[in-house]
Motif scaffolding. Structure first.
Motif, PDB file in Angstrom:
ATOM      1  N   MET A 220       9.080  57.788  18.745  1.00  0.00           N
ATOM      2  CA  MET A 220       9.592  56.708  17.910  1.00  0.00           C
ATOM      3  C   MET A 220       8.533  55.637  17.686  1.00  0.00           C
ATOM      4  O   MET A 220       8.453  55.044  16.603  1.00  0.00           O
ATOM      5  CB  MET A 220      10.826  56.085  18.564  1.00  0.00           C
ATOM      6  CG  MET A 220      11.989  57.034  18.738  1.00  0.00           C
ATOM      7  SD  MET A 220      12.533  57.782  17.179  1.00  0.00           S
ATOM      8  CE  MET A 220      13.038  56.338  16.257  1.00  0.00           C
ATOM      9  N   THR A 221       7.694  55.391  18.683  1.00  0.00           N
ATOM     10  CA  THR A 221       6.609  54.424  18.511  1.00  0.00           C
ATOM     11  C   THR A 221       5.615  54.919  17.467  1.00  0.00           C
ATOM     12  O   THR A 221       5.157  54.157  16.610  1.00  0.00           O
ATOM     13  CB  THR A 221       5.885  54.199  19.850  1.00  0.00           C
ATOM     14  OG1 THR A 221       6.828  53.705  20.820  1.00  0.00           O
ATOM     15  CG2 THR A 221       4.762  53.185  19.702  1.00  0.00           C
ATOM     16  N   ALA A 222       5.298  56.221  17.516  1.00  0.00           N
ATOM     17  CA  ALA A 222       4.358  56.784  16.544  1.00  0.00           C
ATOM     18  C   ALA A 222       4.908  56.714  15.132  1.00  0.00           C
ATOM     19  O   ALA A 222       4.151  56.531  14.166  1.00  0.00           O
ATOM     20  CB  ALA A 222       4.044  58.232  16.914  1.00  0.00           C
ATOM     21  N   GLU A 223       6.234  56.837  15.000  1.00  0.00           N
ATOM     22  CA  GLU A 223       6.841  56.820  13.675  1.00  0.00           C
ATOM     23  C   GLU A 223       6.754  55.451  13.019  1.00  0.00           C
ATOM     24  O   GLU A 223       6.768  55.340  11.797  1.00  0.00           O
ATOM     25  CB  GLU A 223       8.317  57.248  13.772  1.00  0.00           C
ATOM     26  CG  GLU A 223       8.529  58.711  14.097  1.00  0.00           C
ATOM     27  CD  GLU A 223       8.151  59.619  12.942  1.00  0.00           C
ATOM     28  OE1 GLU A 223       8.283  59.193  11.791  1.00  0.00           O
ATOM     29  OE2 GLU A 223       7.694  60.743  13.209  1.00  0.00           O
ATOM     30  N   HIS A 224       6.678  54.391  13.815  1.00  0.00           N
ATOM     31  CA  HIS A 224       6.776  53.041  13.262  1.00  0.00           C
ATOM     32  C   HIS A 224       5.542  52.184  13.503  1.00  0.00           C
ATOM     33  O   HIS A 224       5.501  51.038  13.076  1.00  0.00           O
ATOM     34  CB  HIS A 224       7.997  52.313  13.848  1.00  0.00           C
ATOM     35  CG  HIS A 224       9.300  52.943  13.472  1.00  0.00           C
ATOM     36  ND1 HIS A 224       9.883  53.941  14.215  1.00  0.00           N
ATOM     37  CD2 HIS A 224      10.130  52.722  12.421  1.00  0.00           C
ATOM     38  CE1 HIS A 224      11.027  54.297  13.646  1.00  0.00           C
ATOM     39  NE2 HIS A 224      11.201  53.577  12.569  1.00  0.00           N
TER      40      HIS A 224
END
Length: 519
Positions: free
Chosen positions: A137-141
């Motif tokens: 989720m961190t990589a997505e945002h």
């Protein structure tokens, strides 16, 4: 009527009107004063209620178990803490890669939560740190690049703040309204996405042709398009690591070293192992269990030594001039301590918040759901104070953001290791955090030799068991409408470029025998 009477009447009217006006103002002031007094009394009562011994023990669980702490519990916590530490170090480095962050940021995220949760956590088994889902989720945002870590750290701070406020408002009961199928679906999808993203490292691929398609479908298209760049050294090493990790996972629960005296039909392995004697069986049983439990660390260390033997000189990250593609040079030392970055060289705070967007709301919810679900799973039937868990998790993320941490939450795999290691209290997290700090201070010069194929194998073997097929399968079989809904979801996520009619819908129902896994 005489002039004197009129003047008297006017005087009376004026004085009466003025008196009524003053009376209304006095009433308002009196009402405001009563309201303030009532609010003061309410806040005083709330403060008094929070200062009771019961509430204090509830908000600081360490005060309840610390007076009963003894040497036996300390030894158990030490063993469990070191075991979890050996597990989290390779996982943290790997999850930093999943989050598109430099490797050291995974370790930055792996120790503060352990310390904070020791004081505020209510579950002795939970370990707080980086997880696969949080990394994804961190990589997505979060933007990749030199400013990416600043966004990740700010996201950890804002997420922790939101989680803490929700816990302080006693909103833990909201978690009960999130259904199991929703949780299972999200967890399974995240596991498939994460495992797919690691195939590149497993085969040593160099992605030069991009499909520019989001999601799992785009990942696999990129893999197929660039498969000519695969390296046989990384491929062989990666698959050997997967096989060994899976075998060690099975070995952890074997009963080879049990006594055969009470067994009707002992196996050949049990018969052979019983020749070691009671003491020998006990030592070998413990040794096998430790190696199997700390299998990630064992595999990483062995592969690190092999890679160092082939290429003893440190290389920059991603270099393809070595026998295996290595993690590359990692910054040595403890993280800088300071306030989270509320601006960058190119963007102010409002711009950073706008860039993070929905992640500020989504990541706290996922972190809460994951951590509370793990607490309930390991509670042994005891009630779990979800609000207190939220307060603890919020403080872990807020505290971590001062040490350059990305968003963290409870880890199911490490919590299982912690419980299996016989942890007695949350003090085990102190040993885990201390081991991570030692690794940051003294071992980073060696971690640059860890092959990326090995880290990919560690992640894949960790997440594949998160695919909860046992929840989806009965739903698929029992409800045709569910299968049709899933077909719509799959068509949306993996559109048919030819525009052909999907053959899954036959005679008004779904033929599950024709369904293939899109990944």
């Amino acid at each position: 009527m005489s002039r004197a009477s009129l003047q008297s009447s006017d005087h009376d009217f004026g004085s009466n009107g003025k008196g009524k006006g003053l009376g209304s103002q006095d009433d308002l002031e009196s009402s405001d004063s009563e309201t303030r007094n009532a609010m003061s009394v309410w806040f005083a009562q709330r403060a008094a209620a929070l200062c009771t011994r019961k509430q204090l023990l509830k908000r600081l669980p360490i005060l309840e178990w610390l007076p009963k702490y003894n040497g036996e519990k300390a030894v158990s916590d030490l063993i469990a803490g070191i075991t979890v530490g050996l597990t989290v170090i390779p996982q943290a480095i790997a999850y930093a890669d999943v989050a598109n962050l430099p490797p050291q940021y995974g370790l930055y995220s792996a120790f503060v939560g352990c310390f904070v949760y020791c004081f505020f956590g209510s579950s002795k088994d939970i370990t707080i740190g980086p997880t696969a889902i949080m990394a994804l989720m961190t990589a997505e945002h979060v933007h990749s690049g030199p400013e990416g870590p600043a966004f990740a750290v700010l996201l950890a701070f804002l997420s922790g703040l939101i989680i803490f406020v929700l816990g302080a408002l006693q909103l833990g009961f909201v978690i009960d309204f999130i259904s199991i199928p929703v949780t299972a679906g999200f967890t399974s999808a995240a596991a498939i996405t994460i495992a797919s993203s690691q195939v590149k490292g497993l085969f040593g691929l160099e992605i030069t042709k991009h499909s520019h398609i989001e999601g799992v479908q785009g990942t696999w298209i990129d893999i197929v398009k660039n498969f000519k760049s695969f390296r046989y050294q990384d491929t062989i090493l990666g698959f050997i690591c997967i096989v060994v990790l899976l075998l060690l996972r099975i070995t952890r629960n074997v009963n080879w070293f049990d006594s055969i005296e009470d067994l009707d039909e002992p196996t050949s392995c049990q018969i052979q192992c019983n020749r070691l004697g009671t003491m020998g069986r006990r030592i070998m049983g413990k040794l096998v269990w430790v190696v199997a439990t700390a299998r990630n660390a064992v595999i990483v260390i062995v592969c690190l030594l092999i890679a160092m033997g082939f290429d003893p000189e440190p290389q920059p990250p991603g270099s393809r001039n070595t026998t295996f593609i290595l993690t590359g040079e990692i910054d040595t030392g403890l993280p800088p301590v300071g306030l989270p970055p509320f601006s960058t060289e190119t963007m102010d705070f409002s711009g950073m918040v706008k860039t993070l967007g929905s992640a500020i709301a989504i990541i706290p919810m996922i972190a809460i759901l994951e951590s509370v679900a793990i607490a309930k799973a390991f509670a042994g039937g005891k009630p779990v104070d979800a609000s207190q868990e939220m307060i603890a998790l919020g403080l872990c993320n807020i505290g971590g953001s001062f040490f350059s941490s990305m968003p963290t939450t409870g880890s199911f795999s490490r919590t299982a290791v912690n419980a299996a290691s016989g942890v007695k209290t949350t003090f085990g997290g102190i040993y885990t955090g201390a081991l991570v700090i030692l690794a940051l201070a003294f071992l980073m010069d060696y971690c640059c030799f860890i092959p990326k194929a090995t880290l990919s194998a560690v992640i894949i073997t960790a997440v594949i068991f998160s695919v909860e097929y046992e929840v989806v399968r009965p739903m698929w079989r029992s409800k045709n409408i569910f299968a049709q809904s899933m077909n719509v979801v799959v068509d949306s996520a993996f559109p048919n470029p030819g525009g052909a009619v999907d053959p899954l819908l036959l005679d008004g129902h779904v033929n599950s025998n024709n369904v293939t896994n899109p990944v």
